[in-house]
Design a protein around this motif. Structure first.
Motif, mmCIF file in Angstrom:
data_model
loop_
_atom_site.group_PDB
_atom_site.id
_atom_site.type_symbol
_atom_site.label_atom_id
_atom_site.label_comp_id
_atom_site.label_asym_id
_atom_site.label_seq_id
_atom_site.Cartn_x
_atom_site.Cartn_y
_atom_site.Cartn_z
ATOM 1 N N VAL A 259 4.539 -12.101 -6.006
ATOM 2 C CA VAL A 259 4.472 -12.451 -4.578
ATOM 3 C C VAL A 259 4.045 -13.905 -4.362
ATOM 4 C CG1 VAL A 259 3.385 -11.868 -2.372
ATOM 5 C CG2 VAL A 259 3.984 -10.038 -3.978
ATOM 6 N N GLY A 260 3.040 -14.349 -5.094
ATOM 7 C CA GLY A 260 2.626 -15.747 -4.974
ATOM 8 C C GLY A 260 1.823 -16.067 -3.719
ATOM 9 N N LEU A 261 1.103 -15.070 -3.215
ATOM 10 C CA LEU A 261 0.253 -15.301 -2.035
ATOM 11 C C LEU A 261 -1.108 -14.642 -2.236
ATOM 12 C CD1 LEU A 261 2.638 -14.411 0.958
ATOM 13 C CD2 LEU A 261 2.003 -16.708 0.167
ATOM 14 N N PRO A 262 -2.171 -15.225 -1.630
ATOM 15 C CA PRO A 262 -3.451 -14.508 -1.584
ATOM 16 C C PRO A 262 -3.256 -13.238 -0.754
ATOM 17 C CG PRO A 262 -3.658 -16.733 -0.651
ATOM 18 C CD PRO A 262 -2.210 -16.495 -0.886
ATOM 19 N N ALA A 263 -3.775 -12.115 -1.238
ATOM 20 C CA ALA A 263 -3.559 -10.852 -0.522
ATOM 21 C C ALA A 263 -4.696 -9.893 -0.814
ATOM 22 C CB ALA A 263 -2.237 -10.219 -0.949
ATOM 23 N N LYS A 264 -4.875 -8.948 0.106
ATOM 24 C CA LYS A 264 -5.851 -7.872 -0.118
ATOM 25 C C LYS A 264 -5.192 -6.543 0.212
ATOM 26 C CE LYS A 264 -9.526 -5.981 -1.331
ATOM 27 N NZ LYS A 264 -8.598 -5.160 -2.135
ATOM 28 N N SER A 265 -5.359 -5.591 -0.697
ATOM 29 C CA SER A 265 -4.726 -4.280 -0.534
ATOM 30 C C SER A 265 -5.775 -3.193 -0.308
ATOM 31 C CB SER A 265 -3.924 -3.947 -1.790
ATOM 32 O OG SER A 265 -4.800 -3.915 -2.906
ATOM 33 N N GLY A 266 -5.297 -2.007 0.069
ATOM 34 C CA GLY A 266 -6.180 -0.848 0.220
ATOM 35 C C GLY A 266 -5.428 0.422 -0.120
ATOM 36 N N VAL A 267 -6.172 1.478 -0.474
ATOM 37 C CA VAL A 267 -5.492 2.719 -0.874
ATOM 38 C C VAL A 267 -4.883 3.486 0.302
ATOM 39 C CG1 VAL A 267 -6.720 3.103 -3.055
ATOM 40 C CG2 VAL A 267 -7.646 4.059 -0.927
ATOM 41 N N GLY A 268 -5.094 3.007 1.524
ATOM 42 C CA GLY A 268 -4.358 3.569 2.663
ATOM 43 C C GLY A 268 -2.915 3.097 2.670
ATOM 44 N N GLY A 269 -2.587 2.143 1.788
ATOM 45 C CA GLY A 269 -1.208 1.637 1.695
ATOM 46 C C GLY A 269 -0.987 0.322 2.417
ATOM 47 N N GLY A 277 -1.563 -22.357 6.429
ATOM 48 C CA GLY A 277 -0.911 -23.349 7.277
ATOM 49 C C GLY A 277 0.271 -22.808 8.056
ATOM 50 N N GLU A 278 0.663 -21.550 7.804
ATOM 51 C CA GLU A 278 1.851 -21.037 8.505
ATOM 52 C C GLU A 278 1.686 -19.679 9.166
ATOM 53 O OE1 GLU A 278 6.008 -21.790 7.559
ATOM 54 O OE2 GLU A 278 5.249 -22.433 5.605
ATOM 55 N N LEU A 279 1.284 -18.685 8.398
ATOM 56 C CA LEU A 279 1.275 -17.338 8.978
ATOM 57 C C LEU A 279 0.461 -16.375 8.133
ATOM 58 C CD1 LEU A 279 3.384 -15.426 7.091
ATOM 59 C CD2 LEU A 279 5.039 -16.890 8.204
ATOM 60 N N SER A 280 0.214 -15.219 8.718
ATOM 61 C CA SER A 280 -0.334 -14.097 7.952
ATOM 62 C C SER A 280 0.652 -12.945 8.109
ATOM 63 C CB SER A 280 -1.731 -13.725 8.452
ATOM 64 O OG SER A 280 -1.750 -13.663 9.856
ATOM 65 N N VAL A 281 0.667 -12.078 7.114
ATOM 66 C CA VAL A 281 1.658 -11.002 7.103
ATOM 67 C C VAL A 281 0.973 -9.730 6.618
ATOM 68 C CG1 VAL A 281 2.488 -11.975 4.888
ATOM 69 C CG2 VAL A 281 3.817 -10.202 6.006
ATOM 70 N N ALA A 282 1.288 -8.607 7.266
ATOM 71 C CA ALA A 282 0.724 -7.324 6.826
ATOM 72 C C ALA A 282 1.850 -6.324 6.627
ATOM 73 C CB ALA A 282 -0.270 -6.800 7.855
ATOM 74 N N VAL A 283 1.710 -5.526 5.582
ATOM 75 C CA VAL A 283 2.679 -4.448 5.327
ATOM 76 C C VAL A 283 1.903 -3.149 5.159
ATOM 77 C CG1 VAL A 283 4.528 -5.768 4.237
ATOM 78 C CG2 VAL A 283 2.637 -4.983 2.846
ATOM 79 N N TRP A 284 2.591 -2.060 5.406
ATOM 80 C CA TRP A 284 1.982 -0.743 5.197
ATOM 81 C C TRP A 284 3.031 0.258 4.751
ATOM 82 C CZ3 TRP A 284 2.496 3.638 8.858
ATOM 83 C CH2 TRP A 284 1.807 4.773 8.408
ATOM 84 N N SER A 285 2.738 0.899 3.668
ATOM 85 C CA SER A 285 3.519 2.061 3.236
ATOM 86 C C SER A 285 2.582 2.870 2.339
ATOM 87 C CB SER A 285 4.775 1.609 2.484
ATOM 88 O OG SER A 285 5.577 2.729 2.210
ATOM 89 N N PRO A 286 2.369 4.145 2.657
ATOM 90 C CA PRO A 286 1.278 4.898 2.005
ATOM 91 C C PRO A 286 1.477 5.211 0.527
ATOM 92 C CG PRO A 286 1.959 5.941 4.075
ATOM 93 C CD PRO A 286 2.975 4.903 3.774
ATOM 94 N N GLY A 287 2.705 5.188 0.036
ATOM 95 C CA GLY A 287 2.931 5.502 -1.378
ATOM 96 C C GLY A 287 2.409 4.373 -2.270
ATOM 97 N N LEU A 288 1.523 4.720 -3.212
ATOM 98 C CA LEU A 288 0.872 3.695 -4.050
ATOM 99 C C LEU A 288 1.462 3.683 -5.452
ATOM 100 C CD1 LEU A 288 -2.854 4.515 -3.158
ATOM 101 C CD2 LEU A 288 -1.277 2.966 -1.944
ATOM 102 N N ASP A 289 1.354 2.537 -6.113
ATOM 103 C CA ASP A 289 1.688 2.476 -7.540
ATOM 104 C C ASP A 289 0.450 2.863 -8.351
ATOM 105 O OD1 ASP A 289 0.010 0.249 -7.709
ATOM 106 O OD2 ASP A 289 1.649 -1.200 -7.608
ATOM 107 N N VAL A 290 0.541 2.799 -9.669
ATOM 108 C CA VAL A 290 -0.577 3.299 -10.495
ATOM 109 C C VAL A 290 -1.849 2.471 -10.342
ATOM 110 C CG1 VAL A 290 0.741 4.494 -12.287
ATOM 111 C CG2 VAL A 290 0.380 2.030 -12.475
ATOM 112 N N THR A 291 -1.722 1.241 -9.874
ATOM 113 C CA THR A 291 -2.933 0.423 -9.719
ATOM 114 C C THR A 291 -3.581 0.612 -8.342
ATOM 115 O OG1 THR A 291 -1.656 -1.490 -8.953
ATOM 116 C CG2 THR A 291 -2.085 -1.349 -11.312
ATOM 117 N N GLY A 292 -2.956 1.404 -7.471
ATOM 118 C CA GLY A 292 -3.542 1.662 -6.159
ATOM 119 C C GLY A 292 -3.044 0.718 -5.076
ATOM 120 N N ASN A 293 -2.009 -0.061 -5.391
ATOM 121 C CA ASN A 293 -1.413 -0.942 -4.384
ATOM 122 C C ASN A 293 -0.143 -0.288 -3.829
ATOM 123 O OD1 ASN A 293 -3.248 -3.226 -4.752
ATOM 124 N ND2 ASN A 293 -2.281 -3.451 -6.753
ATOM 125 N N SER A 294 0.149 -0.538 -2.557
ATOM 126 C CA SER A 294 1.349 0.041 -1.952
ATOM 127 C C SER A 294 2.592 -0.406 -2.723
ATOM 128 C CB SER A 294 1.455 -0.419 -0.494
ATOM 129 O OG SER A 294 2.701 -0.019 0.036
#
Ligand code: GLN
Length: 313
Positions: A259-269, A277-294
């Motif tokens: 991805v190449g961006l600073p990001a923070k994830s949660g187990v809610g997906g 300098g440009e924007l912030s972006v949020a995504v959500w999808s509840p299905g997680l991979d093995v590390t607990g990231n959406s």
């Protein structure tokens, strides 16, 4: 003013529509977090994405208005709030190195004598909660109010069913907190810290609210829509740096690569990411991979940075 002068402004609606199509086959592939019983009830095949641009424009697709359990994404805001109060003194009680271990691991804590590797794994977040609990009468209320101010959304709230569900099954987090307490790095009671932490994690937000709440990290510490300075420029840089190296647990290297961006994830997906300098972006999808990231969320962000040519690199 905030867009990158060397790159054309992307057609965000078209790009979001492309990503939405592309993620559909992935929505059934991840696994909804089930160790918190209340989270296991969430329907897996959902996807939302929202952008908040520093010029005030916003774009979204899918279930971007559906609130979900922010979980570990709140660790970002808890760190920011604690940093406004403690400054660099905070780093005496929690490190800033990637852990290379699952977010709820206990192993490093024993041989690193109760100093968690970083504020974004559970151990580190419990220390941050402890710091906030020493500063505020109700630390989780202070955090909720901070988030409401950042998002400009007074209806943000805890989901008490999720908080109670987590607290009743928080054996591993209790174990982590007890170990930290034994090493003298928890100043309040284990019970108080766990109660506050579980409420903090239960805060419900949607993608648009999350993107807006994180937008001050894209604008070097200033809330773009109100002009309020939350952190100075250097502190905002430091929080983004810790997000990049530690924000997605033991997958932070893979995530930075893809991805190449600073990001923070949660187990809610949920995942929130920052294009400084440009924007912030949020995504959500509840299905997680093995590390607990959406799973679909990570893919969506990978496609976003590829299709827009936006990343920090
Ligand atoms: N509340 C969750 C826990 O403590 C948060 C974990 C996460 O989102 N990675 O396990």
């Amino acid at each position: 003013m905030f867009s990158n002068p060397t790159l054309p402004i992307p057609d965000y609606p078209a790009i979001l529509a492309t990503i939405y199509e592309e993620v559909q086959p992935l929505l059934s592939q991840g696994k909804v977090a089930s160790y918190i019983p209340q989270l296991a009830k969430v329907e897996r095949e959902q996807f939302g994405m929202a952008l908040y641009c520093l010029d005030g424009q916003s774009f979204s697709i899918g279930a971007a208005q559906t609130r979900f359990s922010a979980q570990s994404v709140t660790k970002l805001f808890a760190l920011a709030l604690a940093y406004t109060r403690e400054g660099d003194a905070l780093w005496q009680r929690v490190g800033k190195e990637p852990s290379g271990n699952p977010f709820n691991s206990l192993v490093q804590l024993e041989y690193e004598r109760g100093i968690p590797r970083n504020p974004f794994i559970n151990a580190g977040a419990l220390v941050i909660t402890d710091i906030l609990a020493s500063r505020y009468v109700d630390s989780e209320i202070a955090l909720l109010q901070f988030l409401r101010n950042l998002a400009g959304e007074s209806t943000l709230d805890f989901d008490m069913a999720v908080a109670v569900s987590e607290r009743n099954t928080a054996h591993r987090n209790y174990a982590i907190a007890h170990l930290i307490k034994d090493f003298g790095n928890l100043h309040n009671s284990v019970k108080l810290v766990i109660d506050s932490y579980c409420r903090q994690c239960s805060i419900s937000m949607n993608c648009m609210e999350l993107a807006k709440a994180a937008s001050f990290l894209a604008k070097h510490g200033v809330i773009p829509w109100s002009g309020v300075q939350v952190l100075d420029r250097s502190s905002a840089k430091r929080i983004n740096a810790v997000m990049l190296t530690c924000g997605t647990y033991d997958a932070a290297g893979e995530f930075a690569y893809r991805v190449g961006l600073p990001a923070k994830s949660g187990v809610g997906g949920g995942i929130v990411a920052v294009v400084p300098g440009e924007l912030s972006v949020a995504v959500w999808s509840p299905g997680l991979d093995v590390t607990g990231n959406s799973l679909a969320g990570t893919y969506a962000l990978e496609r976003f940075t590829t299709l827009t040519s936006r990343s920090i690199f």
